[in-house]
Design an enzyme around this catalytic site. Sequence first.
Site, PDB file in Angstrom:
ATOM      1  N   GLY A  40       0.827  -1.220   0.000  1.00 22.48           N
ATOM      2  CA  GLY A  40       0.000   0.000   0.000  1.00 22.48           C
ATOM      3  C   GLY A  40       0.851   1.255   0.000  1.00 22.48           C
ATOM      4  N   GLN A  68      -2.181   6.974   0.929  1.00 17.97           N
ATOM      5  CA  GLN A  68      -1.896   8.110   1.828  1.00 17.97           C
ATOM      6  C   GLN A  68      -0.829   7.739   2.859  1.00 17.97           C
ATOM      7  OE1 GLN A  68      -4.783  10.867   4.317  1.00 17.97           O
ATOM      8  NE2 GLN A  68      -4.490   8.987   5.465  1.00 17.97           N
ATOM      9  N   ALA A  79      -5.046  -2.030   1.250  1.00 20.19           N
ATOM     10  CA  ALA A  79      -6.446  -2.394   1.523  1.00 20.19           C
ATOM     11  C   ALA A  79      -7.374  -1.716   0.539  1.00 20.19           C
ATOM     12  CB  ALA A  79      -6.839  -1.956   2.946  1.00 20.19           C
ATOM     13  N   SER A 135      -9.838   0.493   1.115  1.00 22.52           N
ATOM     14  CA  SER A 135      -9.976   1.207   2.387  1.00 22.52           C
ATOM     15  C   SER A 135     -11.215   2.091   2.476  1.00 22.52           C
ATOM     16  CB  SER A 135      -8.728   2.055   2.633  1.00 22.52           C
ATOM     17  OG  SER A 135      -8.751   3.187   1.792  1.00 22.52           O
ATOM     18  N   THR A 154      -8.223  -1.032  12.357  1.00 22.59           N
ATOM     19  CA  THR A 154      -9.001   0.200  12.255  1.00 22.59           C
ATOM     20  C   THR A 154     -10.071   0.345  13.334  1.00 22.59           C
ATOM     21  OG1 THR A 154     -10.695   1.280  10.878  1.00 22.59           O
ATOM     22  CG2 THR A 154     -10.362  -1.036  10.493  1.00 22.59           C
ATOM     23  N   GLU A 213     -12.917   1.189  12.712  1.00 22.92           N
ATOM     24  CA  GLU A 213     -14.172   0.677  12.133  1.00 22.92           C
ATOM     25  C   GLU A 213     -14.541  -0.677  12.749  1.00 22.92           C
ATOM     26  OE1 GLU A 213     -16.518   1.813   9.511  1.00 22.92           O
ATOM     27  OE2 GLU A 213     -15.686   3.580  10.464  1.00 22.92           O
ATOM     28  N   TYR A 244     -16.280  -3.825   5.144  1.00 22.01           N
ATOM     29  CA  TYR A 244     -14.896  -3.401   5.397  1.00 22.01           C
ATOM     30  C   TYR A 244     -14.496  -3.716   6.841  1.00 22.01           C
ATOM     31  CZ  TYR A 244     -11.066  -0.130   6.497  1.00 22.01           C
ATOM     32  OH  TYR A 244      -9.882   0.430   6.941  1.00 22.01           O
ATOM     33  N   LYS A 286     -11.660  -6.371   8.114  1.00 24.03           N
ATOM     34  CA  LYS A 286     -10.512  -5.902   8.898  1.00 24.03           C
ATOM     35  C   LYS A 286     -10.413  -6.638  10.246  1.00 24.03           C
ATOM     36  CE  LYS A 286      -8.169  -2.632   6.755  1.00 24.03           C
ATOM     37  NZ  LYS A 286      -6.706  -2.542   6.698  1.00 24.03           N
ATOM     38  N   ARG A 338      -5.141  12.637   1.123  1.00 17.34           N
ATOM     39  CA  ARG A 338      -6.302  11.773   1.303  1.00 17.34           C
ATOM     40  C   ARG A 338      -7.071  11.641  -0.018  1.00 17.34           C
ATOM     41  NH1 ARG A 338      -8.454   7.656   4.280  1.00 17.34           N
ATOM     42  NH2 ARG A 338      -9.718   8.416   6.020  1.00 17.34           N
TER      43      ARG A 338
HETATM   44  P1  NAP Z   1      -5.362   4.299   0.862  1.00 18.52           P
HETATM   45  O1  NAP Z   1      -4.865   5.677   0.616  1.00 18.52           O
HETATM   46  O2  NAP Z   1      -6.674   3.880   0.276  1.00 18.52           O
HETATM   47  O3  NAP Z   1      -4.227   3.283   0.331  1.00 18.52           O
HETATM   48  C1  NAP Z   1      -4.486   1.936   0.139  1.00 18.52           C
HETATM   49  C2  NAP Z   1      -3.316   1.283  -0.568  1.00 18.52           C
HETATM   50  O4  NAP Z   1      -3.598  -0.112  -0.760  1.00 18.52           O
HETATM   51  C3  NAP Z   1      -3.016   1.851  -1.966  1.00 18.52           C
HETATM   52  O5  NAP Z   1      -1.617   1.919  -2.131  1.00 18.52           O
HETATM   53  C4  NAP Z   1      -3.589   0.792  -2.897  1.00 18.52           C
HETATM   54  O6  NAP Z   1      -2.959   0.742  -4.149  1.00 18.52           O
HETATM   55  C5  NAP Z   1      -3.265  -0.464  -2.101  1.00 18.52           C
HETATM   56  N1  NAP Z   1      -4.042  -1.641  -2.509  1.00 18.52           N
HETATM   57  C6  NAP Z   1      -5.392  -1.759  -2.605  1.00 18.52           C
HETATM   58  N2  NAP Z   1      -5.722  -3.002  -3.016  1.00 18.52           N
HETATM   59  C7  NAP Z   1      -4.566  -3.684  -3.196  1.00 18.52           C
HETATM   60  C8  NAP Z   1      -4.249  -5.002  -3.633  1.00 18.52           C
HETATM   61  N3  NAP Z   1      -5.189  -5.878  -3.985  1.00 18.52           N
HETATM   62  N4  NAP Z   1      -2.948  -5.363  -3.692  1.00 18.52           N
HETATM   63  C9  NAP Z   1      -1.965  -4.479  -3.385  1.00 18.52           C
HETATM   64  N5  NAP Z   1      -2.201  -3.207  -2.981  1.00 18.52           N
HETATM   65  C10 NAP Z   1      -3.487  -2.824  -2.883  1.00 18.52           C
HETATM   66  O7  NAP Z   1      -5.442   3.995   2.432  1.00 18.52           O
HETATM   67  P2  NAP Z   1      -4.743   4.749   3.666  1.00 18.52           P
HETATM   68  O8  NAP Z   1      -5.657   5.807   4.173  1.00 18.52           O
HETATM   69  O9  NAP Z   1      -3.344   5.081   3.322  1.00 18.52           O
HETATM   70  O10 NAP Z   1      -4.777   3.585   4.759  1.00 18.52           O
HETATM   71  C11 NAP Z   1      -3.709   2.654   4.897  1.00 18.52           C
HETATM   72  C12 NAP Z   1      -4.209   1.425   5.623  1.00 18.52           C
HETATM   73  O11 NAP Z   1      -4.687   1.791   6.914  1.00 18.52           O
HETATM   74  C13 NAP Z   1      -5.365   0.694   4.963  1.00 18.52           C
HETATM   75  O12 NAP Z   1      -5.201  -0.671   5.236  1.00 18.52           O
HETATM   76  C14 NAP Z   1      -6.591   1.217   5.673  1.00 18.52           C
HETATM   77  O13 NAP Z   1      -7.647   0.273   5.607  1.00 18.52           O
HETATM   78  C15 NAP Z   1      -6.034   1.373   7.075  1.00 18.52           C
HETATM   79  N6  NAP Z   1      -6.647   2.399   7.912  1.00 18.52           N
HETATM   80  C16 NAP Z   1      -6.783   3.667   7.454  1.00 18.52           C
HETATM   81  C17 NAP Z   1      -7.298   4.637   8.289  1.00 18.52           C
HETATM   82  C18 NAP Z   1      -7.428   6.074   7.829  1.00 18.52           C
HETATM   83  O14 NAP Z   1      -8.177   6.816   8.474  1.00 18.52           O
HETATM   84  N7  NAP Z   1      -6.721   6.493   6.790  1.00 18.52           N
HETATM   85  C19 NAP Z   1      -7.655   4.303   9.606  1.00 18.52           C
HETATM   86  C20 NAP Z   1      -7.480   2.998  10.038  1.00 18.52           C
HETATM   87  C21 NAP Z   1      -6.946   2.050   9.188  1.00 18.52           C
HETATM   88  P3  NAP Z   1      -3.486   1.562  -5.431  1.00 18.52           P
HETATM   89  O15 NAP Z   1      -2.739   2.860  -5.390  1.00 18.52           O
HETATM   90  O16 NAP Z   1      -3.083   0.681  -6.552  1.00 18.52           O
HETATM   91  O17 NAP Z   1      -4.968   1.721  -5.300  1.00 18.52           O
HETATM   92  O1  F7E Z   2     -16.620   8.881   6.326  1.00 20.19           O
HETATM   93  C1  F7E Z   2     -19.925  10.467   6.739  1.00 20.19           C
HETATM   94  C2  F7E Z   2     -19.861   8.959   6.622  1.00 20.19           C
HETATM   95  O2  F7E Z   2     -15.616   7.896   4.268  1.00 20.19           O
HETATM   96  C3  F7E Z   2     -16.638   9.530   7.571  1.00 20.19           C
HETATM   97  C4  F7E Z   2     -11.387   5.090   6.237  1.00 20.19           C
HETATM   98  O3  F7E Z   2     -10.083   5.604   6.206  1.00 20.19           O
HETATM   99  O4  F7E Z   2     -11.677   5.812   8.506  1.00 20.19           O
HETATM  100  C5  F7E Z   2     -12.219   5.926   7.204  1.00 20.19           C
HETATM  101  O5  F7E Z   2     -13.554   5.458   7.172  1.00 20.19           O
HETATM  102  C6  F7E Z   2     -18.080   9.832   7.985  1.00 20.19           C
HETATM  103  C7  F7E Z   2     -19.039   8.635   7.848  1.00 20.19           C
HETATM  104  O6  F7E Z   2     -14.433   7.675   6.509  1.00 20.19           O
HETATM  105  C8  F7E Z   2     -20.348  11.724   3.361  1.00 20.19           C
HETATM  106  O7  F7E Z   2     -21.178   8.402   6.599  1.00 20.19           O
HETATM  107  C9  F7E Z   2     -21.277  12.027   5.300  1.00 20.19           C
HETATM  108  O8  F7E Z   2     -19.856   8.577   8.978  1.00 20.19           O
HETATM  109  O9  F7E Z   2     -14.459   9.843   5.403  1.00 20.19           O
HETATM  110  P1  F7E Z   2     -15.263   8.597   5.530  1.00 20.19           P
HETATM  111  P2  F7E Z   2     -14.823   6.398   7.395  1.00 20.19           P
HETATM  112  O10 F7E Z   2     -16.005   5.701   6.860  1.00 20.19           O
HETATM  113  O11 F7E Z   2     -14.873   6.855   8.807  1.00 20.19           O
HETATM  114  C10 F7E Z   2     -11.624   4.488   9.040  1.00 20.19           C
HETATM  115  C11 F7E Z   2     -10.987   4.544  10.408  1.00 20.19           C
HETATM  116  C12 F7E Z   2     -11.000   3.507   8.126  1.00 20.19           C
HETATM  117  O12 F7E Z   2     -10.393   2.529   8.551  1.00 20.19           O
HETATM  118  C13 F7E Z   2     -11.340   3.633   6.675  1.00 20.19           C
HETATM  119  O13 F7E Z   2     -10.369   2.959   5.870  1.00 20.19           O
HETATM  120  O14 F7E Z   2     -18.603  10.831   7.120  1.00 20.19           O
HETATM  121  N1  F7E Z   2     -20.274  11.144   5.473  1.00 20.19           N
HETATM  122  N2  F7E Z   2     -21.343  12.403   4.007  1.00 20.19           N
HETATM  123  C14 F7E Z   2     -19.679  10.940   4.297  1.00 20.19           C
HETATM  124  N3  F7E Z   2     -18.620  10.168   3.964  1.00 20.19           N
HETATM  125  C15 F7E Z   2     -18.207  10.181   2.666  1.00 20.19           C
HETATM  126  N4  F7E Z   2     -17.136   9.443   2.312  1.00 20.19           N
HETATM  127  N5  F7E Z   2     -18.849  10.941   1.713  1.00 20.19           N
HETATM  128  C16 F7E Z   2     -19.930  11.724   2.006  1.00 20.19           C
HETATM  129  O15 F7E Z   2     -20.485  12.383   1.140  1.00 20.19           O
END
Ligand code: NAP
Ligand code: F7E
Length: 351
Positions: free
Chosen positions: A8, A12, A80, A82, A123, A125, A147, A151, A182
């Site tokens: 990944g 981000q 992931a 994600s 996560t 989540e 999701y 996870k 992001r």
């Molecule tokens: P992101 O920006 O969506 O990055 C996901 C990465 O996974 C990308 O590099 C994507 O590659 C790669 N990927 C997706 N499917 C794949 C596959 N089949 N094989 C190999 N690579 C693959 O996510 P992020 O926000 O950086 O999050 C990083 C990790 O933390 C994820 O596992 C996410 O679920 C977890 N997480 C995120 C948050 C958050 O708030 N950001 C919170 C908790 C946990 P491509 O560029 O090719 O799409």
């Molecule tokens: O939604 C509400 C939506 O898609 C946040 C991922 O990184 O964090 C992320 O998951 C909230 C939700 O993030 C819209 O319903 C309202 O309640 O930015 P989000 P997420 O679902 O919290 C967790 C920790 C991860 O692990 C995940 O990978 O915002 N919401 N209106 C909306 N959300 C989106 N996307 N778009 C809307 O228009």
Amino acid sequence: MKKALITGITGQDGSYLAELLLEKGYEVYGIMRRKSKVDYGNIEHLKDKVKLIYADMTDIVSLINAINISQPDEVYNLAAQSFVGASWEQPVATADIDANGVLNILEAIKNVKPDARFYQASTSEMFGLVQEVPQKETTPFYPRSPYGVAKLYGHWITKNYRESYNMYTCSGILFNHESERRGLEFVTRKITDAVARIKLGVQDHLELGNIDAKRDWGHSKDYVRAMWLMLQQDIPDDYVIASGETHKVREFIELAFQHVGIDVVWSGEGVGEVGKDKATGKVIVKINSKFYRPAEVELLLGDPTKAKKNLNWELEITFSELVKRMVESDLEKVRSEINGREYFNEAAATK
Ligand code: NAP
Ligand code: F7E
């Protein structure tokens, strides 16, 4: 020189973690998916500094190959599907990547380089319909999306390989973290991109779903530091990483507009609610039920006490600083998009 493999890396967190590890003198490897058009995502600026290997989380052979080539001391599994919203549209792919993919990489490590230290991107989540406020390492899980369910498997299989094979594996239960990098479909970036476009006159309004959902938001840069810290301890363990503050999506909207000098006033209820520019009365935020989720996570609030104590981890970038950085970055991006378009039109007109 230590070697790290990041799955990944184009995402981000992968990009900020690669920067951190390069700064620390690591040799950094990353896996990248094969696509019809080469796309370095967030690591365009690092592509000559890291070593990239084509692999996919759903293909164990490619992961064995990646571990063989890199011989890593540390593996960070960040790959992931994600986006929570998409996990209802692609539940099988989400499970293949986010659940079985974790098993694939753990097996590859166990068979090729069993002493490599492993970080799993778990996560908040997984807490979903929260059973306790705030959520900590011992809070029972109750995921609310395909999701979150996938996870949860990744989380438990990581713990299981630690207990079964004595491998050094850790899960970081990270709460929402955002940044200028992001993806545009996540609510924070969708808001800051729209705020910049509305301010610069190239978008009329912003449409969102449930703006009363509450999230515990931080900046990705602070959170990747916690990932690294987890793999530097004597004993592997799982940690909650969070800011310890929760904010409604509507507060994020209000703050983002305030940064460009617009005060939002709300009126109406449910799908009929609108946000207006206080100065002009123009509607700039609307609710569209298409953005509601089949099952929502209404409230997340993490307790990072264990990480603060054991890892000496501290959050540096506050909520308001996060919003400011994202808005300023999007203003710059949209301005250069507009300038590019004007330059292109001018050049075409002079031909
Ligand atoms: P992101 O920006 O969506 O990055 C996901 C990465 O996974 C990308 O590099 C994507 O590659 C790669 N990927 C997706 N499917 C794949 C596959 N089949 N094989 C190999 N690579 C693959 O996510 P992020 O926000 O950086 O999050 C990083 C990790 O933390 C994820 O596992 C996410 O679920 C977890 N997480 C995120 C948050 C958050 O708030 N950001 C919170 C908790 C946990 P491509 O560029 O090719 O799409
Ligand atoms: O939604 C509400 C939506 O898609 C946040 C991922 O990184 O964090 C992320 O998951 C909230 C939700 O993030 C819209 O319903 C309202 O309640 O930015 P989000 P997420 O679902 O919290 C967790 C920790 C991860 O692990 C995940 O990978 O915002 N919401 N209106 C909306 N959300 C989106 N996307 N778009 C809307 O228009």
